[in-house]
Motif scaffolding. Sequence first.
Motif, short mmCIF file in Angstrom:
data_model
loop_
_atom_site.label_atom_id
_atom_site.label_comp_id
_atom_site.label_asym_id
_atom_site.label_seq_id
_atom_site.Cartn_x
_atom_site.Cartn_y
_atom_site.Cartn_z
N ARG A 3 0.81 -1.22 0.00
CA ARG A 3 0.00 0.00 0.00
C ARG A 3 0.85 1.27 0.00
N PRO A 4 1.79 1.44 0.95
CA PRO A 4 2.59 2.68 0.91
C PRO A 4 3.45 2.80 -0.33
N VAL A 5 3.91 1.67 -0.87
CA VAL A 5 4.70 1.71 -2.09
C VAL A 5 3.84 2.22 -3.24
N LEU A 6 2.64 1.68 -3.35
CA LEU A 6 1.73 2.09 -4.43
C LEU A 6 1.30 3.54 -4.27
N ASP A 7 1.13 3.99 -3.03
CA ASP A 7 0.73 5.38 -2.79
C ASP A 7 1.82 6.35 -3.23
N GLY A 8 3.05 5.87 -3.31
CA GLY A 8 4.16 6.76 -3.63
C GLY A 8 4.54 6.81 -5.10
N VAL A 9 3.82 6.10 -5.96
CA VAL A 9 4.17 6.10 -7.37
C VAL A 9 3.21 6.99 -8.15
N PRO A 10 3.70 7.61 -9.22
CA PRO A 10 2.84 8.48 -10.02
C PRO A 10 1.75 7.69 -10.74
N VAL A 11 0.58 8.27 -10.84
CA VAL A 11 -0.55 7.62 -11.52
C VAL A 11 -0.70 8.25 -12.90
N ASN A 12 -0.56 7.42 -13.94
CA ASN A 12 -0.65 7.95 -15.30
C ASN A 12 -1.89 7.48 -16.03
N GLY A 13 -2.83 6.90 -15.28
CA GLY A 13 -4.07 6.44 -15.87
C GLY A 13 -4.08 4.96 -16.19
N GLY A 14 -2.90 4.33 -16.23
CA GLY A 14 -2.83 2.91 -16.52
C GLY A 14 -2.70 2.09 -15.26
N PRO A 15 -2.57 0.79 -15.38
CA PRO A 15 -2.37 -0.07 -14.21
C PRO A 15 -1.07 0.29 -13.49
N VAL A 16 -1.12 0.29 -12.16
CA VAL A 16 0.07 0.63 -11.39
C VAL A 16 0.75 -0.61 -10.82
N LEU A 17 0.07 -1.76 -10.90
CA LEU A 17 0.62 -2.98 -10.31
C LEU A 17 0.51 -4.14 -11.29
N LEU A 18 1.62 -4.86 -11.45
CA LEU A 18 1.61 -6.13 -12.16
C LEU A 18 1.82 -7.22 -11.12
N ASP A 19 0.85 -8.11 -10.99
CA ASP A 19 0.91 -9.19 -10.00
C ASP A 19 1.24 -10.48 -10.74
N VAL A 20 2.48 -10.92 -10.63
CA VAL A 20 2.96 -12.08 -11.39
C VAL A 20 2.70 -13.35 -10.59
N GLY A 21 2.00 -14.30 -11.22
CA GLY A 21 1.59 -15.51 -10.51
C GLY A 21 0.30 -15.29 -9.74
N SER A 22 -0.56 -14.46 -10.29
CA SER A 22 -1.76 -14.01 -9.58
C SER A 22 -2.85 -15.06 -9.47
N GLY A 23 -2.88 -16.03 -10.40
CA GLY A 23 -4.06 -16.88 -10.46
C GLY A 23 -5.26 -16.02 -10.79
N GLY A 24 -6.42 -16.43 -10.32
CA GLY A 24 -7.63 -15.66 -10.61
C GLY A 24 -7.99 -14.66 -9.55
N LEU A 25 -7.26 -14.68 -8.44
CA LEU A 25 -7.59 -13.78 -7.32
C LEU A 25 -6.66 -12.58 -7.30
N GLY A 26 -5.39 -12.82 -7.05
CA GLY A 26 -4.43 -11.73 -7.09
C GLY A 26 -4.40 -10.90 -5.82
N VAL A 27 -3.25 -10.34 -5.53
CA VAL A 27 -3.09 -9.53 -4.33
C VAL A 27 -3.89 -8.25 -4.41
N SER A 28 -4.21 -7.78 -5.61
CA SER A 28 -4.96 -6.53 -5.75
C SER A 28 -6.35 -6.64 -5.15
N THR A 29 -6.84 -7.86 -4.94
CA THR A 29 -8.12 -8.07 -4.28
C THR A 29 -8.12 -7.44 -2.89
N PHE A 30 -6.94 -7.36 -2.28
CA PHE A 30 -6.81 -6.81 -0.94
C PHE A 30 -6.32 -5.37 -0.95
#
Length: 218
Positions: A3-30
């Motif tokens: 969360r704090p890492v993501l809050d500190g990156v610039p938002v350019n309108g695209g996805p900010v996180l790539l979750d590798v090995g996500s399966g169908g759930l993924g960490v972004s669910t949380f």
Amino acid sequence: MLRPVLDGVPVNGGPVLLDVGSGGLGVSTFLNGVRAIGVDREQPPAVADGLVFHRGDITALPYLDRSFPVVSCIDVLEHLSLNAREKAIRELVRVASHAVLIACPHGEIAKECDEEFRRACEARNRSIPGWLTEHQRQSYPVTSRIVKDIEEAAVEGGRVARISLSYCEPASVCRFVRSAAARSAILYIAANLVLGALFSFLRSPDADNSYRMIVLAG
């Protein structure tokens, strides 16, 4: 930690996180409100709301250099051979512009916990989980080796990686939960509820008493 890492990156309108090995759930669910792409080798039967899923191999990710501000890879490296791990880490670093977070079981502690769980399941004639078989098929990740591979991958891309290490899942907690799981699903649920209530009182894990390491490179 994300969360704090993501809050500190610039938002350019695209996805900010790539979750590798996500399966169908993924960490972004949380991570409510985080735009993320999940990538895995196999198409899952269902994908969580809000997660955009792509098929891809961690050793050859189908993205340009520095395509995503943050890249996460949770509980994946332990399933790979040493050679594949090196390629995977190189790819994770290559496609990240700001930070990479890797979490996985590590070293002799994880190896011992997994072997104890296998023996407990066998003693009670319970089936061996597929993930456990995969863990034991490979050598277990070692923190110093993962850090070295990240640093070398960063240098290849003309960057310097700043590494932060932390640990989660105390070995005693791992053993307690798995002992319950080897007995019954009900005991497994009960063990998780008890530990959830006691979480704030548990000793913080470190390199010598944890099942899982977390490496944050920025």
